[in-house]
Design a protein around this motif. Structure first.
Motif, PDB file in Angstrom:
ATOM      1  N   ILE A 145      30.990  72.337  66.193  1.00 44.10           N
ATOM      2  CA  ILE A 145      32.174  72.343  65.333  1.00 44.10           C
ATOM      3  C   ILE A 145      33.346  72.057  66.458  1.00 44.10           C
ATOM      4  O   ILE A 145      34.404  71.476  65.572  1.00 44.10           O
ATOM      5  CB  ILE A 145      32.211  73.870  64.956  1.00 44.10           C
ATOM      6  N   GLN A 146      33.464  72.422  67.548  1.00 42.66           N
ATOM      7  CA  GLN A 146      34.649  72.215  68.476  1.00 42.66           C
ATOM      8  C   GLN A 146      34.965  70.706  68.349  1.00 42.66           C
ATOM      9  O   GLN A 146      35.920  70.161  68.523  1.00 42.66           O
ATOM     10  CB  GLN A 146      34.432  72.949  69.681  1.00 42.66           C
ATOM     11  N   ILE A 147      33.668  69.967  68.532  1.00 45.84           N
ATOM     12  CA  ILE A 147      33.939  68.425  68.624  1.00 45.84           C
ATOM     13  C   ILE A 147      34.563  67.978  67.533  1.00 45.84           C
ATOM     14  O   ILE A 147      35.476  67.197  67.468  1.00 45.84           O
ATOM     15  CB  ILE A 147      32.537  67.863  69.123  1.00 45.84           C
ATOM     16  N   ILE A 148      34.081  68.473  66.300  1.00 50.08           N
ATOM     17  CA  ILE A 148      34.366  67.832  65.104  1.00 50.08           C
ATOM     18  C   ILE A 148      35.979  67.902  64.813  1.00 50.08           C
ATOM     19  O   ILE A 148      36.535  66.850  64.495  1.00 50.08           O
ATOM     20  CB  ILE A 148      33.415  68.135  63.936  1.00 50.08           C
ATOM     21  N   THR A 149      36.090  69.264  64.788  1.00 44.54           N
ATOM     22  CA  THR A 149      37.206  69.632  64.479  1.00 44.54           C
ATOM     23  C   THR A 149      38.565  69.142  65.357  1.00 44.54           C
ATOM     24  O   THR A 149      39.545  68.718  65.379  1.00 44.54           O
ATOM     25  CB  THR A 149      37.561  71.260  64.215  1.00 44.54           C
ATOM     26  N   GLY A 150      38.054  69.246  66.728  1.00 42.32           N
ATOM     27  CA  GLY A 150      38.949  68.602  67.813  1.00 42.32           C
ATOM     28  C   GLY A 150      39.258  67.236  67.794  1.00 42.32           C
ATOM     29  O   GLY A 150      40.422  66.758  67.961  1.00 42.32           O
ATOM     30  N   ILE A 151      38.249  66.382  67.206  1.00 42.26           N
ATOM     31  CA  ILE A 151      38.413  64.894  66.955  1.00 42.26           C
ATOM     32  C   ILE A 151      39.683  64.591  65.753  1.00 42.26           C
ATOM     33  O   ILE A 151      40.387  63.995  65.764  1.00 42.26           O
ATOM     34  CB  ILE A 151      37.284  64.168  66.477  1.00 42.26           C
ATOM     35  N   CYS A 152      39.428  65.674  64.635  1.00 41.34           N
ATOM     36  CA  CYS A 152      40.181  65.627  63.617  1.00 41.34           C
ATOM     37  C   CYS A 152      41.850  66.102  63.943  1.00 41.34           C
ATOM     38  O   CYS A 152      42.608  65.253  63.447  1.00 41.34           O
ATOM     39  CB  CYS A 152      39.799  66.441  62.650  1.00 41.34           C
ATOM     40  N   LEU A 153      41.874  67.030  64.886  1.00 43.79           N
ATOM     41  CA  LEU A 153      43.200  67.499  65.373  1.00 43.79           C
ATOM     42  C   LEU A 153      43.733  66.553  66.133  1.00 43.79           C
ATOM     43  O   LEU A 153      45.126  66.323  66.068  1.00 43.79           O
ATOM     44  CB  LEU A 153      42.935  68.802  65.948  1.00 43.79           C
ATOM     45  N   ALA A 154      43.053  65.480  66.957  1.00 38.18           N
ATOM     46  CA  ALA A 154      43.656  64.721  67.899  1.00 38.18           C
ATOM     47  C   ALA A 154      44.085  63.472  67.212  1.00 38.18           C
ATOM     48  O   ALA A 154      45.081  62.831  67.807  1.00 38.18           O
ATOM     49  CB  ALA A 154      42.580  64.023  68.733  1.00 38.18           C
ATOM     50  N   PHE A 155      44.082  63.135  65.879  1.00 34.91           N
ATOM     51  CA  PHE A 155      44.753  62.203  65.213  1.00 34.91           C
ATOM     52  C   PHE A 155      46.077  62.626  64.903  1.00 34.91           C
ATOM     53  O   PHE A 155      47.073  61.814  64.735  1.00 34.91           O
ATOM     54  CB  PHE A 155      43.991  62.034  63.653  1.00 34.91           C
ATOM     55  N   VAL A 156      46.266  63.749  64.880  1.00 38.79           N
ATOM     56  CA  VAL A 156      47.715  64.357  64.561  1.00 38.79           C
ATOM     57  C   VAL A 156      48.485  64.834  65.703  1.00 38.79           C
ATOM     58  O   VAL A 156      49.696  64.618  66.130  1.00 38.79           O
ATOM     59  CB  VAL A 156      47.752  65.307  63.634  1.00 38.79           C
ATOM     60  N   TYR A 157      47.714  65.533  66.786  1.00 40.63           N
ATOM     61  CA  TYR A 157      48.523  66.352  67.688  1.00 40.63           C
ATOM     62  C   TYR A 157      49.002  65.145  68.710  1.00 40.63           C
ATOM     63  O   TYR A 157      48.544  64.314  69.027  1.00 40.63           O
ATOM     64  CB  TYR A 157      47.341  67.175  68.668  1.00 40.63           C
ATOM     65  N   VAL A 158      50.059  65.711  69.303  1.00 41.59           N
ATOM     66  CA  VAL A 158      50.936  64.953  70.094  1.00 41.59           C
ATOM     67  C   VAL A 158      50.910  65.582  71.597  1.00 41.59           C
ATOM     68  O   VAL A 158      51.871  66.607  71.555  1.00 41.59           O
ATOM     69  CB  VAL A 158      52.453  64.406  69.557  1.00 41.59           C
ATOM     70  N   PRO A 159      50.255  65.056  72.483  1.00 45.85           N
ATOM     71  CA  PRO A 159      50.266  65.826  73.977  1.00 45.85           C
ATOM     72  C   PRO A 159      51.539  65.379  74.623  1.00 45.85           C
ATOM     73  O   PRO A 159      51.442  64.986  75.805  1.00 45.85           O
ATOM     74  CB  PRO A 159      49.055  65.534  74.556  1.00 45.85           C
ATOM     75  N   SER A 160      52.755  65.977  74.239  1.00 41.57           N
ATOM     76  CA  SER A 160      54.017  65.735  75.123  1.00 41.57           C
ATOM     77  C   SER A 160      54.827  67.130  74.860  1.00 41.57           C
ATOM     78  O   SER A 160      54.831  67.635  73.803  1.00 41.57           O
ATOM     79  CB  SER A 160      54.724  64.508  74.355  1.00 41.57           C
ATOM     80  N   SER A 217      57.775  67.840  74.200  1.00 44.99           N
ATOM     81  CA  SER A 217      58.905  67.401  73.082  1.00 44.99           C
ATOM     82  C   SER A 217      58.097  67.403  71.774  1.00 44.99           C
ATOM     83  O   SER A 217      58.971  67.802  70.822  1.00 44.99           O
ATOM     84  CB  SER A 217      59.641  66.364  73.179  1.00 44.99           C
ATOM     85  N   GLU A 218      56.807  67.215  71.654  1.00 50.92           N
ATOM     86  CA  GLU A 218      56.298  66.898  70.399  1.00 50.92           C
ATOM     87  C   GLU A 218      55.146  67.781  70.102  1.00 50.92           C
ATOM     88  O   GLU A 218      54.631  68.004  68.925  1.00 50.92           O
ATOM     89  CB  GLU A 218      55.763  65.322  70.117  1.00 50.92           C
ATOM     90  N   ALA A 219      54.561  68.464  71.214  1.00 49.77           N
ATOM     91  CA  ALA A 219      53.282  69.305  70.984  1.00 49.77           C
ATOM     92  C   ALA A 219      53.410  70.441  69.862  1.00 49.77           C
ATOM     93  O   ALA A 219      52.759  70.638  68.915  1.00 49.77           O
ATOM     94  CB  ALA A 219      52.739  69.897  72.194  1.00 49.77           C
TER      95      ALA A 219
END
Length: 477
Positions: free
Chosen positions: A48-63, A65-67
């Motif tokens: 579940i963590q892998i699947i939801t994490g991949i989906c979130l990574a499409f939107v999440y910005v690791p900066s 100023s934007e996170a």
């Protein structure tokens, strides 16, 4: 045609042999028990963590100023973004909890004993990686709790002798928390730690298949290195049943209930945070970790200063070393928890201690409520029938921020004792001495209050007792 395709694939992939060696391998019939579903439950949480994490990574910005902004977008604008975040958050909570129970069950059932030492060691490393995933996941929120929590983590790392400053630079990717810091933690959370977990899980499953699933422990049946493997293999050969379809039923039921529980918590409670955006100038922040680190949070708050370094740097190392040495110190002998009272007592004490500390960590009674003096009013029952001098004392208790540490009527801080019945514990002279000189956690207010103000405060506190109970008496006179 379908049969021909199946035979063609079977000839090249040996699917039947692969199934018999994995899902269809024989296990002791006693493992068809609800006690043996925790491992598969942990694996489901990880998926579940892998699947939801991949989906979130499409939107999440690791900066930096934007996170925080990207998480707000997920919470309020992205279709089902809040649900994905909630599933990821609650999947993490359930994964840590179930894996902890799996570790305890393995310990109580003696599954770490010969010849499954490496199975236990890989499980311990999986547990540590899971905690690493949880910590780095909290940093991904990059809100006030994450920012100051990371600052606390850096200060802890800095206490390491000799290599402390260098370790802080490695942790933060520089001298301060900045954009590179979040990128580093994103890499850890998304790539490095999940990769380690997948590799260790693969080895863990290989060890389970190679050395078999630990049978339900029978009191009096000892583990002997000279005979155990042959006895186990003979037992499985004679009475063993295939994992699929004979044993997997309970795992499927538990997995389904687990998924429903995570979905239910995600829908009802929603995602965790983010709280306010990270602000290094806000020094009155009260960061609090997620539940799995609450015992450490509470321990650091309750222990005296001189023990902090031991708790932070020495105690975790000792704990990990003890876990790693368990199969080598107690690798043979009795398996059943019914005949291992010390093991049962150790687990009970650990659960009680960690549970109590986690409960205290949820409401942090040691932390003052910094806005209590301005946001809470004095309950009316403490003001009725009071004299002007006593009312002036009530005003001073609010103005001098006493309510930040002392509750009144069940509202206010809990760092100091409640004031509701203070007149039954302390006489007037003792109240005056405490206000002027302080004591314990209370600072001295002798230089901050005029004599007339001390008189007003003490006069009000003398009224803080039930009508049926007399005030405190000084029996030393």
């Amino acid at each position: 045609m379908l049969k021909s395709i199946a035979l063609w694939l079977e000839e090249r992939l040996n699917i039947t042999k692969l199934f018999e060696a994995t899902a269809g391998h024989k296990v002791p019939p006693s493992t068809n028990s609800w006690f043996y579903v925790l491992g598969s439950g942990t694996l489901i949480c990880f998926v579940i963590q892998i699947i939801t994490g991949i989906c979130l990574a499409f939107v999440y910005v690791p900066s930096t100023s934007e996170a925080w902004t990207s998480l707000q977008y997920l919470n309020h604008q992205q279709f089902l973004g809040w649900f994905l975040r909630a599933m990821h958050n609650w999947g993490s909570n359930f994964m840590v909890a179930i894996m902890s129970l799996h570790l305890v069950q393995t310990f109580l059932f003696g599954a770490y004993k010969y010849p499954r030492e490496l199975t236990w060691l890989s499980g311990v490393f999986l547990f540590l990686c899971t905690l690493g995933m949880a910590f780095t996941g909290q940093i991904m929120r990059f809100d006030q709790d994450a920012y100051w929590g990371l600052g606390i983590g850096a200060s802890i790392t800095g206490r390491m002798p000799v290599i402390g400053p260098d370790m802080v630079r490695i942790l933060l990717a520089g001298p301060i928390i900045a954009g590179e810091t979040l990128s580093r933690f994103f890499t850890l959370h998304v790539f490095i730690i999940p990769g380690l977990i997948i590799a260790i899980v693969s080895m863990h499953l290989r060890l389970v298949l190679n050395k078999g699933i630990n049978e339900y422990p029978t009191p009096g049946k000892l583990v002997n290195k000279a005979t155990y493997v042959e006895e186990y293999e003979a037992h499985v050969h004679k009475e063993g049943v295939p994992f699929v379809p004979n044993v997997i039923g309970k795992d499927l039921i538990f997995g389904g209930c687990l998924i429903l529980a995570i979905v239910g918590c995600a829908v009802y409670f929603g995602p965790a945070g983010p709280t306010g955006p990270p602000n290094p100038t806000l020094i009155r922040a009260l960061p609090k970790p997620d539940f799995y680190f609450l015992p450490i949070f509470a321990s650091l708050a309750l222990l005296p200063d001189y023990m902090e370094t031991f708790l932070l740097l020495v105690a975790p190392v000792i704990g990990i070393v003890v876990l790693l040495l368990v199969p080598f110190v107690s690798g043979t002998g009795e398996k059943s928890y019914r005949r291992r009272p010390i093991a049962v007592l150790t687990v009970l004490v650990a659960f009680l201690a960690l549970g109590l500390l986690a409960w205290l960590g949820t409401y942090s009674p040691w932390s003052p409520k910094m806005d209590a003096w301005s946001s809470l009013s004095v309950p009316t029952e403490f003001l009725k029938g009071r004299s002007p001098l006593q009312l002036e004392g009530a005003i001073l208790i609010q103005a001098k921020q006493c309510r930040n540490c002392h509750s009144l009527g069940g509202e206010g801080g809990m760092r100091g004792p409640a004031l509701d019945v203070v007149a039954t514990r302390l006489t007037r002279d003792q109240l005056i001495r405490q206000v002027i000189q302080g004591g314990g956690n209370m600072p001295a207010y002798g230089k901050n209050l005029k004599p007339a103000e001390v008189d007003a405060v003490v006069s009000f506190m003398e009224t803080l007792r039930p009508n049926y109970q007399p005030g405190a008496k000084d029996f030393s006179r």
